[in-house]
Structures are given as structure tokens and as C-alpha cells.
Design a protein around this motif. Structure first.
Motif: not given
Length: 437
Positions: A61, A174, A199, A201, A237, A239, A241-244
Motif C-alpha cells: 500500500r 483479480t 482483500y 470485508r 468497491f 480495487l 485503494d480498497r475503499s467501499y
């Protein structure tokens, strides 16, 4: 006649793998601070997928500014490239015009020979065939096959006994799986092509609802996965910055009836549109709510009355491939360019299995310009699941292939110009990848 091609050893593959695709590095690029390495084409993809002037290393990251030269702005790791070259082994590879020593012809019911490729999978040591039935020969007289390339177990899903209701894949290897946990929460899991976890969540979902928090998904772009939750939410979502980020239907429309739910999600990548299936619990009429790529509502597309439940929807050019899981039917619907009306619809013919007492339907996808549908047939205590390939207009069945008895959802992707089909099981956490002929 045989030719020779460089084939890397397993040690080289494990020690010098790309941080993105997990394959042996090609034209390795080195990130200066964290020292992680990527194939040049993989790094190019990460950079192109970034919506900002920076991107994050997928391993650690660490944030990097995107050079004006793109991936070429990062140092080529010449030493690693030389080591990989020195570790390569040469192995004879037979041309595709000849049968390999490990292949045997399979005689299928119509008497034609089907050369199924024997493959060893990394999950066990059993040798398997890809079995295709060919009720009708292709127009050119050939037999089309899917070849199983890999099968992976997603340990997080299997260990927690989560149910998978959505699968999506970008063009860089992915795979994203979504669904419902045992505690009625939603989940998102992302893995690479080898099944390694990238990832995971859990999401709260809606609590005050009669509907479960089943989460569906589709791939909008290489870095963005869109989701729809049955209980009344849509989300995106990232991929990169892994934000949702999610939006409730009540917040979008001002009001949302308690007996209305979401049943599917599909993307129209060419137009940057998102189509979400919506239905009333006891009412008639099925809608696709159309959103832009910022989750802003645009308009509503009404589906023909003959379709009662959008268990799965796929967009291909101006066509919708719709699986009606309530009535166990599949349709191809043609939309107008503005995505406001359905111009025509046609039901796909159902597979004909002798002795079948019950027929239901799973997921679907387009690959190679043709529709594929996962059908489930039951005869007494016996259950069989097959992927069925149709002609582009859905008027004829071209081929059928047995798949895992737990198979439930499927999607397609393109990597290096080659199309793949990915199939996920409902409960066992298995994902199969097939090469499309």
C-alpha cells in the motif's frame, strides 16, 4: 512435429513472481521505496486504472506518483530479468495439430470424437477431463471445448461457510466474490488468479428489512466493482485503494417501499452505466434501475412481463442476457441505445435431459460473442450442473459441459487477448477458471 519453448521451473515461478498477476515476471519493473516488482504490463494496468495522479503498491500500500512516462518511468530490474532467463528450462511442446501423449479421444453420444485435454490441478493429484456434449455440430464442423485452467479454494469463504451470490473479474487477474455471511451480513472478497487473498470485508447491510443481505456484483472497470444488496443498497468497491462507498435506495429516491428488493446488477461498460434489477415482493412488473458510474440514478428500464425475476443479468452490446430463476428460463432482450426501452426479447431453448424431473438456472455470461448459461437439472436424488453454450441469437445449443455440482455463479474476463470463464460454487469457496475456445 515438436518445437521448443522456454519453460520456467517452479522454483523460479515462486521466487520471481509478479506482485500483481503472481506469474513469472516479464520485463520486471522495480518500485523504488518498497522494492516490490511487477511485470511492465501489469504495472501499466495499475497506472491506467488509477483515477488520480498516484497509485498504491498492491503488496504494501505504499503510494507512488505516476511518472509522465507511465510504467516506463520506473527502473527495469535487469538483474532479476537475467536471473529468470538463466533459470528457464527448455521442454519440448507438441504443436496443437497433434494429440499430446497424455490425451485420449472421448467418444460422445453422437459418435464424434472429442479430444478432451487431460489436466492436473494444483488442488489435488487427480487427472480430469473436460467433458463436452455436442448436440449440434458447430457450423464449421468443429467441436468447441472449454479447458479447465485452474481451480482454487478461497479459504476465507470456505472456513466461514459464506454463501457466494456474485462473482466478477477484471482483465488483470483479480477475482471478486460477494455474498452473505452466516450472520446475515454482506461480504466482499478479492483474490488473485492463484486464489491468494487480497482483500476481505464484512458489511453491515440493512437491519430493519425482511430481505436478506445478499450482495451481487459486476466489474465496471479494472479498478471498480459495483454491488447491489438485496435489502436495498448499491455500492462501489475500489480495487485500487480498497475503499467501499454505498448508497441506500431510500436516500436516492426519497422513499423505498419495505416490500421492494434488488435482485441483480449488471454493467454496460461501453456507456458507463449500471443496471440494477428491482422488484416488489408480491407485485408484478420487473424493472432495471439505470445509474451512471457515480451511482447517480438516470432512468428506469421495464423488462417484458414474461420475465418475473432477474436472478442474473449480463450486458453485451445492445443485448441483455437475463436469467429468470423463478420461472427457470433465460432470455436475450435487445435494448434501444438510450437504455430506456426493450425493443425485442427471445427465450433461449432449454436443454433436454432425459428423465429430468426439475430444471433450474444459475448464472450466465457472454464470452466470444456467444451466451453461456449455467443450468441445473434434477432427477430423483441425482443432480447435474452444466454450462450450455448457445449460438449468438440463442436459437440453438452448440455444446454442454458438466461442471462442479455446487456451481452457482459465473462471469467472463479477457486477459492478454484470451477470454476466460470463471465459475464460483455457492458454499464450498471453489472458483474454476476455463479457457474459452
Amino acid at each position: 512435429m515438436a518445437s521448443t519453448v522456454p519453460r520456467p521451473s517452479k522454483t523460479a515461478e515462486q521466487s520471481f513472481a509478479c506482485a500483481f498477476c503472481s506469474k513469472l515476471l516479464e520485463d520486471p519493473k522495480l518500485l523504488p521505496n518498497c522494492l516490490h516488482r511487477f511485470c511492465k504490463k501489469c504495472l501499466d494496468g495499475l497506472i491506467r486504472a488509477s483515477p488520480t495522479s498516484t497509485f498504491l503498491c498492491l503488496k504494501c500500500r505504499t503510494e507512488y506518483a505516476i511518472p509522465t512516462e507511465g510504467a516506463d518511468g520506473f527502473k527495469t530490474d535487469s538483474l532479476i530479468a537475467e536471473i529468470i532467463a538463466s533459470l528457464q528450462e527448455v521442454e519440448p511442446v507438441h504443436q496443437s495439430t497433434q494429440m499430446r501423449p497424455t490425451e485420449e479421444p472421448e467418444v460422445i453420444p453422437n459418435g464424434s470424437a472429442n479430444h478432451g485435454r487431460r489436466q492436473r490441478t494444483h488442488s489435488d493429484d487427480t487427472v480430469q477431463y473436460d467433458h463436452w456434449e455436442n448436440p449440434e455440430r458447430m457450423p464449421n464442423g468443429t467441436i468447441a471445448e472449454l479447458h479447465e485452467e485452474s481451480r482454487v479454494t478461497i479459504d476465507t469463504i470456505k472456513a466461514n461457510k459464506w454463501d457466494v451470490y456474485g462473482i466478477a473479474s477484471n482483465n488483470y487477474g483479480t477475482i471478486v466474490l460477494t455474498g452473505q455471511t452466516q450472520s446475515n451480513r454482506s461480504f466482499i472478497v478479492a483474490v488473485d488468479s492463484q486464489g491468494s487473498l487480497l482483500y476481505s470485508r464484512e458489511l453491515e447491510g440493512e437491519r430493519r428489512t425482511v430481505f436478506p443481505n445478499l450482495l451481487y456484483c459486476d466489474c465496471l472497470s479494472p479498478s471498480r466493482i459495483v454491488t447491489a444488496c438485496m435489502s436495498g443498497q448499491i455500492g462501489m468497491f475500489n480495487l485500487h485503494d480498497r475503499s467501499y462507498n454505498s448508497r441506500r435506495m431510500k436516500g436516492i429516491f426519497g422513499t423505498w417501499p419495505s416490500d421492494r428488493y434488488l435482485s441483480s446488477i449488471a454493467v454496460d461498460r461501453a456507456r458507463g452505466m449500471i443496471l440494477v434489477g428491482a422488484k416488489f415482493r408480491h407485485g408484478s412488473g420487473l424493472e432495471l434501475l439505470v445509474f451512471d458510474d457515480h451511482l447517480t440514478y438516470l432512468n428506469t428500464l421495464m423488462l417484458p412481463g414474461v420475465i418475473q425475476y432477474t436472478g442474473d443479468v449480463v450486458v453485451y452490446n445492445d443485448d441483455l442476457l437475463v436469467c429468470d430463476r423463478k420461472m427457470h428460463r433465460a432470455f436475450i432482450c435487445t435494448m434501444d441505445p438510450e437504455r430506456r426501452n426493450i425493443r425485442s426479447s427471445k427465450e433461449l431453448i432449454k436443454p433436454d435431459w432425459a428423465g429430468t424431473s426439475q430444471l433450474s438456472i444459475g448464472g450466465s455470461c457472454f464470452a466470444g460473442g456467444t451466451p453461456y448459461v449455467l443450468w441445473v437439472c434434477k432427477s430423483g436424488d441425482h443432480e447435474r450442473r452444466q454450462v450450455v453454450r448457445y449460438t449468438p441469437d440463442g436459437s440453438r445449443i452448440l455444446a454442454k459441459q458438466d461442471v462442479d455440482k455446487g456451481a452457482f455463479q459465473m462471469c467472463s474476463s479477457t486477459m492478454d487477448g484470451l477470454e476466460k470463464i470463471h465459475i464460483a460454487t455457492l458454499t464450498s469457496g471453489m472458483v474454476y477458471t476455463y479457457a474459452v475456445p
